[in-house]
Design a protein around this motif. Structure first.
Motif, PDB file in Angstrom:
ATOM      1  N   MET A  30      16.365  11.662  19.496  1.00  0.00           N
ATOM      2  CA  MET A  30      15.586  12.872  19.770  1.00  0.00           C
ATOM      3  C   MET A  30      16.091  13.573  21.023  1.00  0.00           C
ATOM      4  SD  MET A  30      11.719  11.571  18.835  1.00  0.00           S
ATOM      5  CE  MET A  30      10.979  13.198  18.958  1.00  0.00           C
ATOM      6  N   GLY A  31      16.498  12.787  22.031  1.00  0.00           N
ATOM      7  CA  GLY A  31      17.058  13.374  23.244  1.00  0.00           C
ATOM      8  C   GLY A  31      18.342  14.113  22.955  1.00  0.00           C
ATOM      9  N   ASP A  32      19.212  13.506  22.148  1.00  0.00           N
ATOM     10  CA  ASP A  32      20.479  14.149  21.776  1.00  0.00           C
ATOM     11  C   ASP A  32      20.250  15.409  20.939  1.00  0.00           C
ATOM     12  OD1 ASP A  32      21.914  12.235  23.103  1.00  0.00           O
ATOM     13  OD2 ASP A  32      22.299  10.995  21.323  1.00  0.00           O
ATOM     14  N   ALA A  33      19.144  15.401  20.172  1.00  0.00           N
ATOM     15  CA  ALA A  33      18.879  16.537  19.284  1.00  0.00           C
ATOM     16  C   ALA A  33      18.293  17.739  20.018  1.00  0.00           C
ATOM     17  CB  ALA A  33      17.924  16.101  18.168  1.00  0.00           C
ATOM     18  N   GLY A  34      17.910  17.556  21.285  1.00  0.00           N
ATOM     19  CA  GLY A  34      17.405  18.689  22.067  1.00  0.00           C
ATOM     20  C   GLY A  34      15.896  18.788  22.131  1.00  0.00           C
ATOM     21  N   PHE A  35      15.176  17.715  21.818  1.00  0.00           N
ATOM     22  CA  PHE A  35      13.712  17.760  21.834  1.00  0.00           C
ATOM     23  C   PHE A  35      13.149  17.923  23.242  1.00  0.00           C
ATOM     24  CE2 PHE A  35      13.944  16.455  17.492  1.00  0.00           C
ATOM     25  CZ  PHE A  35      12.734  16.842  16.932  1.00  0.00           C
ATOM     26  N   MET A  36      13.875  17.449  24.265  1.00  0.00           N
ATOM     27  CA  MET A  36      13.349  17.564  25.631  1.00  0.00           C
ATOM     28  C   MET A  36      13.194  19.018  26.038  1.00  0.00           C
ATOM     29  SD  MET A  36      15.161  14.395  27.664  1.00  0.00           S
ATOM     30  CE  MET A  36      16.841  14.838  27.213  1.00  0.00           C
ATOM     31  N   LEU A  37      14.157  19.831  25.674  1.00  0.00           N
ATOM     32  CA  LEU A  37      14.081  21.259  25.989  1.00  0.00           C
ATOM     33  C   LEU A  37      12.876  21.909  25.311  1.00  0.00           C
ATOM     34  CD1 LEU A  37      15.298  23.775  27.285  1.00  0.00           C
ATOM     35  CD2 LEU A  37      16.743  24.053  25.254  1.00  0.00           C
ATOM     36  N   GLU A  38      12.619  21.519  24.047  1.00  0.00           N
ATOM     37  CA  GLU A  38      11.469  22.085  23.326  1.00  0.00           C
ATOM     38  C   GLU A  38      10.166  21.675  24.001  1.00  0.00           C
ATOM     39  OE1 GLU A  38      12.091  24.231  21.186  1.00  0.00           O
ATOM     40  OE2 GLU A  38      14.205  23.789  20.889  1.00  0.00           O
ATOM     41  N   LEU A  39      10.093  20.441  24.457  1.00  0.00           N
ATOM     42  CA  LEU A  39       8.863  19.951  25.080  1.00  0.00           C
ATOM     43  C   LEU A  39       8.606  20.627  26.418  1.00  0.00           C
ATOM     44  CD1 LEU A  39       9.193  16.160  24.228  1.00  0.00           C
ATOM     45  CD2 LEU A  39       7.529  17.769  23.281  1.00  0.00           C
ATOM     46  N   VAL A  40       9.663  20.899  27.170  1.00  0.00           N
ATOM     47  CA  VAL A  40       9.514  21.574  28.461  1.00  0.00           C
ATOM     48  C   VAL A  40       8.844  22.930  28.271  1.00  0.00           C
ATOM     49  CG1 VAL A  40      10.809  22.727  30.307  1.00  0.00           C
ATOM     50  CG2 VAL A  40      11.394  20.398  29.651  1.00  0.00           C
ATOM     51  N   ARG A  41       9.137  23.596  27.172  1.00  0.00           N
ATOM     52  CA  ARG A  41       8.547  24.918  26.905  1.00  0.00           C
ATOM     53  C   ARG A  41       7.032  24.858  26.762  1.00  0.00           C
ATOM     54  NH1 ARG A  41      13.145  25.836  22.983  1.00  0.00           N
ATOM     55  NH2 ARG A  41      14.642  27.150  24.073  1.00  0.00           N
ATOM     56  N   PHE A  42       6.515  23.694  26.358  1.00  0.00           N
ATOM     57  CA  PHE A  42       5.070  23.557  26.162  1.00  0.00           C
ATOM     58  C   PHE A  42       4.328  23.150  27.442  1.00  0.00           C
ATOM     59  CE2 PHE A  42       6.498  23.016  21.740  1.00  0.00           C
ATOM     60  CZ  PHE A  42       5.599  23.855  21.084  1.00  0.00           C
ATOM     61  N   PRO A  97      17.260   5.876  29.798  1.00  0.00           N
ATOM     62  CA  PRO A  97      18.203   6.311  30.848  1.00  0.00           C
ATOM     63  C   PRO A  97      19.124   7.439  30.412  1.00  0.00           C
ATOM     64  CG  PRO A  97      18.051   3.922  30.801  1.00  0.00           C
ATOM     65  CD  PRO A  97      17.276   4.407  29.632  1.00  0.00           C
ATOM     66  N   LYS A  98      19.640   7.358  29.208  1.00  0.00           N
ATOM     67  CA  LYS A  98      20.567   8.393  28.740  1.00  0.00           C
ATOM     68  C   LYS A  98      19.884   9.759  28.701  1.00  0.00           C
ATOM     69  CE  LYS A  98      23.686   9.651  24.995  1.00  0.00           C
ATOM     70  NZ  LYS A  98      24.208   9.334  23.649  1.00  0.00           N
ATOM     71  N   ASN A  99      18.611   9.766  28.282  1.00  0.00           N
ATOM     72  CA  ASN A  99      17.868  11.022  28.224  1.00  0.00           C
ATOM     73  C   ASN A  99      17.598  11.584  29.621  1.00  0.00           C
ATOM     74  OD1 ASN A  99      17.777  10.903  25.445  1.00  0.00           O
ATOM     75  ND2 ASN A  99      15.699  10.076  25.344  1.00  0.00           N
ATOM     76  N   ARG A 100      17.350  10.696  30.589  1.00  0.00           N
ATOM     77  CA  ARG A 100      17.128  11.171  31.956  1.00  0.00           C
ATOM     78  C   ARG A 100      18.376  11.855  32.502  1.00  0.00           C
ATOM     79  NH1 ARG A 100      14.402   6.171  32.614  1.00  0.00           N
ATOM     80  NH2 ARG A 100      16.164   5.235  33.739  1.00  0.00           N
ATOM     81  N   LYS A 101      19.497  11.246  32.267  1.00  0.00           N
ATOM     82  CA  LYS A 101      20.752  11.836  32.753  1.00  0.00           C
ATOM     83  C   LYS A 101      20.995  13.189  32.089  1.00  0.00           C
ATOM     84  CE  LYS A 101      22.989   7.408  33.776  1.00  0.00           C
ATOM     85  NZ  LYS A 101      24.088   6.486  33.420  1.00  0.00           N
ATOM     86  N   LYS A 102      20.716  13.251  30.786  1.00  0.00           N
ATOM     87  CA  LYS A 102      20.919  14.512  30.053  1.00  0.00           C
ATOM     88  C   LYS A 102      19.976  15.589  30.584  1.00  0.00           C
ATOM     89  CE  LYS A 102      21.169  16.273  25.301  1.00  0.00           C
ATOM     90  NZ  LYS A 102      22.606  16.588  25.342  1.00  0.00           N
ATOM     91  N   PHE A 103      18.740  15.195  30.853  1.00  0.00           N
ATOM     92  CA  PHE A 103      17.732  16.139  31.335  1.00  0.00           C
ATOM     93  C   PHE A 103      18.127  16.699  32.702  1.00  0.00           C
ATOM     94  CE2 PHE A 103      13.610  17.190  33.299  1.00  0.00           C
ATOM     95  CZ  PHE A 103      13.037  17.960  32.295  1.00  0.00           C
TER      96      PHE A 103
END
Length: 571
Positions: free
Chosen positions: A439-451, A474-480
């Protein structure tokens, strides 16, 4: 001779109707002998309805009717005299007046019976035109009662067409004004007659079903229908009625079975089998199939009935209905399956085995023709059904669901977005790092930030918790943290929340601090927060005894101390 009699009788009938109305109105002012006057009023109501039924007769009136109406006028005149004496308390003795009231009540009773005999002799022909003036919207209770009693009389004495027309007028009145429905319940025999009509000719049966549907729309009146044994006739309409009658019957049963106590009554009359047949055949209207699904959903709350549906392989049938092009069938079949399978492992396994998850994902596909309501229902069902085991989740992940979910988060209507957000949160809460990484690789973090800055507190909380779940990887934190704007945006939101809640509760600042705490596992994030102008906002929160903010300040302080030590050491 007949023509002359007919012309003379009409004014007599009009005078009788006016006299009855006047007498009923007068009787309400009488304080003495209230029980006896109530009995007299009931008989006057019946008399009014029966005489009104011939007021608009467009053919010659039978001489026997004319003679009877004249006798009724004499009795009404006598009753008016008694009413005036009771009102003015000008009678010689109570016992004598009670006797006089009993006598006049008996006369009215005989008049009603004599009118019935004349009607049964066929005086009302098929050509009798119903021209009943419906009371105005400001009509009083008595006017409404007269009108309903008039319709009841026509239902009792009229031919098939007259009964059908009376039912049509009754349904129109109940649909426009709930007071008419209340009066139908109050008038003796009215509901029982409507129940009898359910086993009548198609035209009458159809209108009777509509009447039952209107009455069942009031929770207060549902027990009255049940006590009148309406379930059996409704099931028979479901089996043998025409399309309109069946649809009204199914919708009425759906309302009646909202109370699970009525479920066994449906089953006892063979209703479950009839409903399953409708869902299986595929030759019925979408409205009927959808309503049948609605009834079965209510019945599924009874374990024995649910087991019967599973044994009859109905889970497979309902899965097929999900693919219907009719929105209401899609929505109701999804609702039924979700209800059946949410707490039953056996039916859920059948759902997965028969491709039910794939069907739900197809409905949620943004490119499908399914309505927003159907998409919302599909997402709810996925939320309730697809996270019970690894196999269910794998079936979901292998159906391209994440692609659809991400699109709906970004572009769906508000209700669909919220349902998609809840599913996202559910997935982010799973103790499965691989799913979160995908989900992190798919870009879900960006969508969640919008909310995170949504108007709804509930939406902000769900989005924050979902993002927190993804950042546990950890990988998602680095990406974020690759985008400096992300952490700056969260700090900005925290500052806004701190200012907004300075004199009130802490709101959802705790969730934002939890996200920051998760990010501080990375040195880069700690440095970014410490160097920002928002550190004072965090310190203010800590001063207000916010334990999470204190932990964050403590962690950042250690980092600053290490930085100072490091600079001294290297100098």
């Amino acid at each position: 001779m007949g023509e002359e009699s007919g012309e003379k009788s009409r004014p007599v009938i009009e005078r009788a109707i006016e006299s009855i109305s006047s007498l009923i109105s007068l009787s309400h002012s009488i304080k003495s002998f209230s029980v006896k006057w109530q009995l007299i009023r009931n008989k006057l109501d019946e008399l009014y309805s029966r005489i009104s039924a011939v007021e608009n007769l467009d053919s010659d009136v039978d001489p026997s009717l004319s003679s009877l109406v004249k006798a009724i006028l004499c009795s009404l005149k006598e009753c008016h005299c008694l009413a005036s004496r009771c009102l003015n308390v000008s009678y010689s003795g109570k016992l004598l007046m009670q006797s006089d009231l009993d006598v006049i009540s008996g006369k009215f009773d005989r008049h009603v019976r004599n009118l019935s005999l004349i009607y049964s002799a066929g005086i009302l022909s098929h050509g009798f035109a119903i021209v009943v003036s419906k009371p105005s919207c400001r009509a009083c209770r008595d006017d409404i009662r007269f009108y309903i009693r008039d319709l009841l009389t026509r239902m009792k004495i009229g031919d098939v067409e007259m009964k059908r027309q009376a039912l049509i007028k009754l349904n129109e009145s109940m649909e426009e004004d709930g007071r008419y429905t209340k009066m139908v319940i109050e008038i003796s025999d009215m509901v029982n007659m409507l129940v009898e009509f359910l086993d009548s000719e198609m035209g009458i049966q159809e209108e009777a079903c509509k009447a039952m549907l209107l009455i069942s729309g009031f929770d207060l009146y549902k027990p009255v229908l049940i006590r009148s044994c309406v379930v059996g006739p409704l099931v028979r309409v479901l089996e043998n009625g025409n399309c309109v009658g069946r649809e009204a019957s199914a919708r009425c049963l759906m309302k009646l079975t909202e109370n699970s106590e009525n479920a066994w009554s449906i089953s006892a009359h063979g209703g479950v089998a009839a409903l399953l047949k409708i869902c299986t055949c595929g030759e019925f209207s979408g409205e009927l199939i959808a309503s049948s699904c609605g009834v079965l959903r209510n019945l599924g709350g009874v374990e024995e009935i649910k087991r019967y549906m599973i044994e009859e392989d109905m889970v497979s049938t309902f899965i097929k209905l999900i693919g219907s092009k009719d929105e209401i069938v899609q929505v109701n079949s999804i609702d039924l399956l979700s209800s059946m399978c949410s707490r039953d492992e056996q039916s859920r396994e059948i759902l997965v085995r028969e491709g039910g998850i794939q069907e739900l994902v197809l409905v949620a596909d943004p490119n499908s023709l399914s309505s927003s309501k159907a998409k919302e229902m599909a997402l709810r069902a996925i939320h309730n059904l697809c996270f019970g085991s690894v196999s269910y989740l794998n079936a979901l992940m292998n159906s391209q669901f994440l692609v659809h979910l991400q699109y709906l988060l970004r572009n769906g209507e508000a209700s669909v977005q919220e349902s998609a957000l809840k599913v996202t949160y559910r997935m982010c809460s799973l103790p499965m790092e691989e799913v979160k990484r995908i989900m992190g690789d798919a870009g879900f973090m960006l969508e969640l930030v919008r909310f995170l800055d949504a108007k709804s507190l509930n939406v902000r909380e769900i989005a924050s918790e979902a993002l927190y779940g993804l950042l546990s990887v950890p990988k998602n934190r680095k990406k974020f943290l690759q985008d400096d704007g992300n952490i700056s945006y969260i700090l900005e939101l925290l500052d806004q929340e701190e200012m907004r809640n300075e004199k009130s509760d802490l709101g959802d600042t705790k969730l934002l601090i939890s996200i920051l705490m998760s990010l501080t596992r990375c040195n880069r994030a700690r440095r970014k927060i410490s160097a920002s102008g928002y550190l004072k906002s965090i310190e203010k929160l800590a001063e207000r005894k916010d334990s999470d903010a204190k932990k964050l300040v403590k962690k950042l302080s250690k980092n600053r101390f290490r930085t100072i030590l490091g600079s001294i050491w290297h100098s």
